[in-house]
Scaffold this active site. Structure first.
Site, PDB file in Angstrom:
ATOM      1  N   GLN A   1      32.200  78.018  76.650  1.00  0.00           N
ATOM      2  CA  GLN A   1      31.645  76.670  76.853  1.00  0.00           C
ATOM      3  C   GLN A   1      32.705  75.678  77.327  1.00  0.00           C
ATOM      4  OE1 GLN A   1      29.638  75.314  73.320  1.00  0.00           O
ATOM      5  NE2 GLN A   1      28.975  73.381  74.215  1.00  0.00           N
TER       6      GLN A   1
ATOM      7  N   TYR B   1      31.733  74.112  81.154  1.00  0.00           N
ATOM      8  CA  TYR B   1      30.638  73.137  81.024  1.00  0.00           C
ATOM      9  C   TYR B   1      30.770  71.908  81.910  1.00  0.00           C
ATOM     10  CZ  TYR B   1      32.703  69.395  78.130  1.00  0.00           C
ATOM     11  OH  TYR B   1      33.421  68.326  77.675  1.00  0.00           O
TER      12      TYR B   1
ATOM     13  N   HIS C   1      26.513  65.386  64.585  1.00  0.00           N
ATOM     14  CA  HIS C   1      27.006  66.548  65.337  1.00  0.00           C
ATOM     15  C   HIS C   1      27.712  66.103  66.615  1.00  0.00           C
ATOM     16  CE1 HIS C   1      27.152  70.421  67.386  1.00  0.00           C
ATOM     17  NE2 HIS C   1      26.436  69.916  68.369  1.00  0.00           N
TER      18      HIS C   1
ATOM     19  N   ASP D   1      17.001  72.318  74.983  1.00  0.00           N
ATOM     20  CA  ASP D   1      17.755  72.075  73.752  1.00  0.00           C
ATOM     21  C   ASP D   1      18.266  70.640  73.769  1.00  0.00           C
ATOM     22  OD1 ASP D   1      18.702  72.809  71.291  1.00  0.00           O
ATOM     23  OD2 ASP D   1      20.566  73.645  72.035  1.00  0.00           O
TER      24      ASP D   1
ATOM     25  N   LYS E   1      25.739  79.818  76.216  1.00  0.00           N
ATOM     26  CA  LYS E   1      24.537  79.713  75.395  1.00  0.00           C
ATOM     27  C   LYS E   1      23.465  80.728  75.794  1.00  0.00           C
ATOM     28  CE  LYS E   1      25.545  75.488  73.606  1.00  0.00           C
ATOM     29  NZ  LYS E   1      25.376  75.035  72.234  1.00  0.00           N
TER      30      LYS E   1
ATOM     31  N   THR F   1      19.281  83.096  71.889  1.00  0.00           N
ATOM     32  CA  THR F   1      18.841  82.039  70.977  1.00  0.00           C
ATOM     33  C   THR F   1      17.818  82.690  70.056  1.00  0.00           C
ATOM     34  OG1 THR F   1      19.069  80.407  72.750  1.00  0.00           O
ATOM     35  CG2 THR F   1      17.734  79.771  70.840  1.00  0.00           C
TER      36      THR F   1
ATOM     37  N   TYR G   1      20.154  67.275  71.610  1.00  0.00           N
ATOM     38  CA  TYR G   1      21.512  67.025  71.080  1.00  0.00           C
ATOM     39  C   TYR G   1      21.370  65.823  70.170  1.00  0.00           C
ATOM     40  CZ  TYR G   1      26.662  66.613  72.005  1.00  0.00           C
ATOM     41  OH  TYR G   1      28.032  66.582  71.953  1.00  0.00           O
TER      42      TYR G   1
ATOM     43  N   GLU H   1      24.537  77.654  65.832  1.00  0.00           N
ATOM     44  CA  GLU H   1      24.073  76.272  65.795  1.00  0.00           C
ATOM     45  C   GLU H   1      22.783  76.243  64.993  1.00  0.00           C
ATOM     46  OE1 GLU H   1      24.071  74.492  69.777  1.00  0.00           O
ATOM     47  OE2 GLU H   1      26.157  73.914  69.421  1.00  0.00           O
TER      48      GLU H   1
ATOM     49  N   GLU I   1      19.557  74.846  63.945  1.00  0.00           N
ATOM     50  CA  GLU I   1      18.626  73.891  64.544  1.00  0.00           C
ATOM     51  C   GLU I   1      17.224  74.197  64.040  1.00  0.00           C
ATOM     52  OE1 GLU I   1      18.825  73.378  68.767  1.00  0.00           O
ATOM     53  OE2 GLU I   1      20.929  73.960  68.886  1.00  0.00           O
TER      54      GLU I   1
ATOM     55  N   ARG J   1      32.133  79.160  72.051  1.00  0.00           N
ATOM     56  CA  ARG J   1      32.825  77.885  72.272  1.00  0.00           C
ATOM     57  C   ARG J   1      33.923  77.988  73.327  1.00  0.00           C
ATOM     58  NH1 ARG J   1      29.099  74.571  70.298  1.00  0.00           N
ATOM     59  NH2 ARG J   1      28.546  75.120  68.156  1.00  0.00           N
TER      60      ARG J   1
ATOM     61  N   ARG K   1      37.585  65.906  72.203  1.00  0.00           N
ATOM     62  CA  ARG K   1      38.266  64.826  72.926  1.00  0.00           C
ATOM     63  C   ARG K   1      38.981  63.927  71.925  1.00  0.00           C
ATOM     64  NH1 ARG K   1      33.231  65.577  75.111  1.00  0.00           N
ATOM     65  NH2 ARG K   1      32.276  64.002  73.757  1.00  0.00           N
TER      66      ARG K   1
ATOM     67  N   THR L   1      21.901  70.877  67.164  1.00  0.00           N
ATOM     68  CA  THR L   1      22.539  71.225  65.900  1.00  0.00           C
ATOM     69  C   THR L   1      22.358  70.093  64.897  1.00  0.00           C
ATOM     70  OG1 THR L   1      24.175  72.411  67.172  1.00  0.00           O
ATOM     71  CG2 THR L   1      24.716  71.965  64.876  1.00  0.00           C
TER      72      THR L   1
ATOM     73  N   GLU M   1      32.349  72.702  63.683  1.00  0.00           N
ATOM     74  CA  GLU M   1      32.453  71.485  62.878  1.00  0.00           C
ATOM     75  C   GLU M   1      32.905  71.809  61.450  1.00  0.00           C
ATOM     76  OE1 GLU M   1      28.814  68.701  63.483  1.00  0.00           O
ATOM     77  OE2 GLU M   1      28.238  70.677  64.251  1.00  0.00           O
TER      78      GLU M   1
ATOM     79  N   ASP N   1      20.995  78.580  67.861  1.00  0.00           N
ATOM     80  CA  ASP N   1      21.415  78.604  69.271  1.00  0.00           C
ATOM     81  C   ASP N   1      22.864  79.086  69.345  1.00  0.00           C
ATOM     82  OD1 ASP N   1      20.798  78.145  71.978  1.00  0.00           O
ATOM     83  OD2 ASP N   1      21.956  76.293  71.944  1.00  0.00           O
TER      84      ASP N   1
END
Lengths: 406, 406
Positions: free
Chosen positions: A228, A232, A121, A114, A241, A245, A116, A187, A189, A225, A130, A342, A356, A221
């Site tokens: 994650q 992660y 995104h 997968d 994840k 999928t 990114y 997600e 995709e 959250r 962050r 995504t 998002e 996907d």
């Protein structure tokens, strides 16, 4: 739900279907019909032996672009106006309404990667996770960032999605807890599926897309959250994840999408040489994310339109992803699946994930009937639809659907 | 190099071998012989049909612990002193010297997961990569951290390892470069291989190890540290690992290792309930990392002993890894491979990677003949050997070997 306009003579996407007795066979979607390719081989209407008695498309994908083009041309003849009476009889005998057969996984996925590749995104996720920091990691504009997912849990559309349990830790909690995810997300995709593959140690150049990529599916996907966020660091997403999928049943070939190949978005700085192709490999595919809650379904409401986005804006293309993933000499194999990441824009209503779209729940969706949603609840159905349209030409992907169960 | 003491009557590890014509068949390693199990099935000396005409052990692994135990007991009879004259003739006809057959991949790997379960390795890597910071991530003592690797590039011992190219960026450089890795490293690990598997959405409890894990191999997860350092944020290692992972040919069963099951190291805090098994699942396996440069080989030198370590000290066991990876409902399948993560101690000479052993090149290895090594050079051969020994009982794994080519 099948929209016959998706599957005209210019599309002819391939998949695997099974009858009520469970026998699987390759097929092509054509308007409101599914045409059994195994039956056409046995009737000698087509001569592609890799499709005979096949329960996945892997062998056919391994045959490469000459075989792909030949099959497409032959099917356009058989389904077109110049077919002979005998050919029409063979096609009629091999044709079934969509509802009479059940879609199965079109390929046996060897490895699932997968990426990114939506800058929008990655930027939004950086801002959400962050706040105050630099949203994009420093490597973003240099590397098509990706990671390996779990190939064994790639499932076909309509497979129920069980809410995963896992470890989560609230920011202020002393210790983690184990329980069902409370931040279950989608997600939106697309996924591209590999052809013949390469030998170990022999990278594939960015320009060799048409030799090594058969086509695209829609992909969701599913992402937990809260799991994650706690798991992660430092090795990336794992159990957040790996529970599922989902992909759409019909693989749309690059050949069918060729009229929708468009210029790539600008990139600054210019990518390293191994990431440059001599032609653009962006594709203009419209994508929709829809949500149907249990209450909405019981009332007979149509799905709520969450987002609309497009594959064409992705920062990194299939050509760059292909070159990158093999640049170290790693092999790809027929049937390997590569998610785009995504697909999101910055504008409200263009984001491919709920984290998002609702800014991590700060701005919940207001649904018909007074319901709201930050993340998915049990009984919710997420739907991704996609199509490339220009004038009368429409190349559809159908949809990928999944309903959350407890 | 085969040490016949590794493969006594108490071991009987399984693998896949091929003859010069390329025909693959399952086999058992016994002392200095390889015994063809396909031949024994066809001679009706054993009655395990999943081994007939099999080019991988996947079907046999899917048969589960009753079949595994029955085959082991039957082989111990056939190879032991109570075998009949007819049985001895069948075994003799199926037996070949190791050199007459070529080891192949014992399984077709569906998914490959690599854990990070040595606290000493994670701590040392944290100190090297983030000096001055907290070396362990905050989740380390709560989660058996892991990620998915590339199953398509898991290769059998003795496969040459091509030095990968990739993007790297020196800390003070303005932009990344593309070229051959200059920090090519080993990771001394073991790998466990899954049995029958589970249904989607049905987690496997930590106590079910013997029902779901067939056994262990040695594993070297080759790593390009310079590629890793630039690519791994935010989604984890990708091309720095995906070019190759080598495994030893012979899968040693948990049943053979049962006498070496020992107490687990202390853990603080106590893991969450789903990570607790009612018995210990640490195994006392001695492991050696050796290095032979081209110059040493040309002189006929023996390999240089880089490190000695042991599987028993790992912070997270196979039971916890099994429970964790399925806790979200994800499936495992026969033949899935799970790396333990690099097995390291803190003492000099107990580290399972060169980045730890040489402290990222600060303390290079001083080899015979005046050579030094921080990381691997072309022509270098890395060797991992392993065995469990107590008194006269010795359960050997043989070795996993790879030579770096340009």
């Amino acid at each position: 739900m099948i929209d016959p306009r998706d599957f005209g003579i210019d599309n002819l996407p391939l998949g695997i279907v099974a009858d009520d007795a469970g026998r699987a066979r390759p097929a092509v979607a054509y308007r409101d019909l599914v045409v059994d390719l195994d039956a056409l081989v046995h009737a000698r209407a087509i001569d592609e032996q890799s499709l005979a008695d096949a329960s996945s498309l892997n062998a056919f994908l391994g045959r490469g672009p000459a075989a792909w083009t030949a099959l497409r041309a032959r099917l356009q003849h058989l389904l077109g106006e110049r077919a002979s009476a005998e050919e029409r009889r063979a096609v009629a005998a091999a044709s079934h309404p969509h509802g009479a057969l059940h879609a199965r996984m079109p390929v046996q996925v060897g490895d699932y990667v997968d990426f990114y590749s939506s800058l929008e995104h990655a930027t939004s996720l950086g801002r959400i996770l962050r706040p105050g920091g630099e949203p994009l990691p420093p490597n973003y504009r240099h590397i098509p960032i990706g990671y390996h997912g779990r190939s064994g849990t790639v499932v076909i559309s309509e497979t129920p999605i069980r809410r995963p349990a896992g470890q989560t830790k609230a920011g202020d909690a002393a210790a983690p807890e184990f329980g069902p995810s409370q931040m279950l997300d989608v997600e939106l995709e697309m996924g591209w599926i590999a052809g013949p593959g390469n030998a170990l140690g022999a990278p594939i150049p960015a320009d060799a897309v048409r030799e090594h990529v058969y086509g695209y599916v829609l992909l969701n996907d599913w992402s937990a959250r809260d799991i994650q966020g706690w798991e992660y660091q430092p090795l990336g997403p794992f159990l957040s994840k790996s529970f599922a999928t989902s992909i759409s049943p019909w693989i749309v070939s690059l050949e069918a999408l060729e009229p929708f190949r468009v210029a790539e978005p600008p990139r600054e700085p210019e990518p390293l040489r191994y990431l440059r192709a001599s032609q653009p490999f962006a594709y203009d595919v419209e994508l929709d994310l829809l949500l149907l809650t249990r209450a909405m379904a019981e009332r007979g409401d149509p799905p709520f339109h969450v987002s609309r986005t497009n594959l064409r804006g992705m920062y990194w293309t299939v050509a760059q992803q292909l070159a990158h993933v093999t640049a170290n000499g790693a092999t790809i194999r027929p049937g390997d699946l590569f998610g785009t990441g995504t697909i999101s824009g910055f504008e409200p209503g263009t984001q491919g994930s709920l984290i998002e779209r609702t800014w991590r729940g700060r701005d919940p969706l207001a649904l018909p009937g007074g319901e709201t949603r930050a993340f998915l609840e049990n009984g919710d159905t997420a739907i991704v639809r996609g199509r490339a349209v220009r004038g009368d030409l429409r190349i559809g992907f159908g949809e990928v659907v999944g309903t959350i169960v407890a």
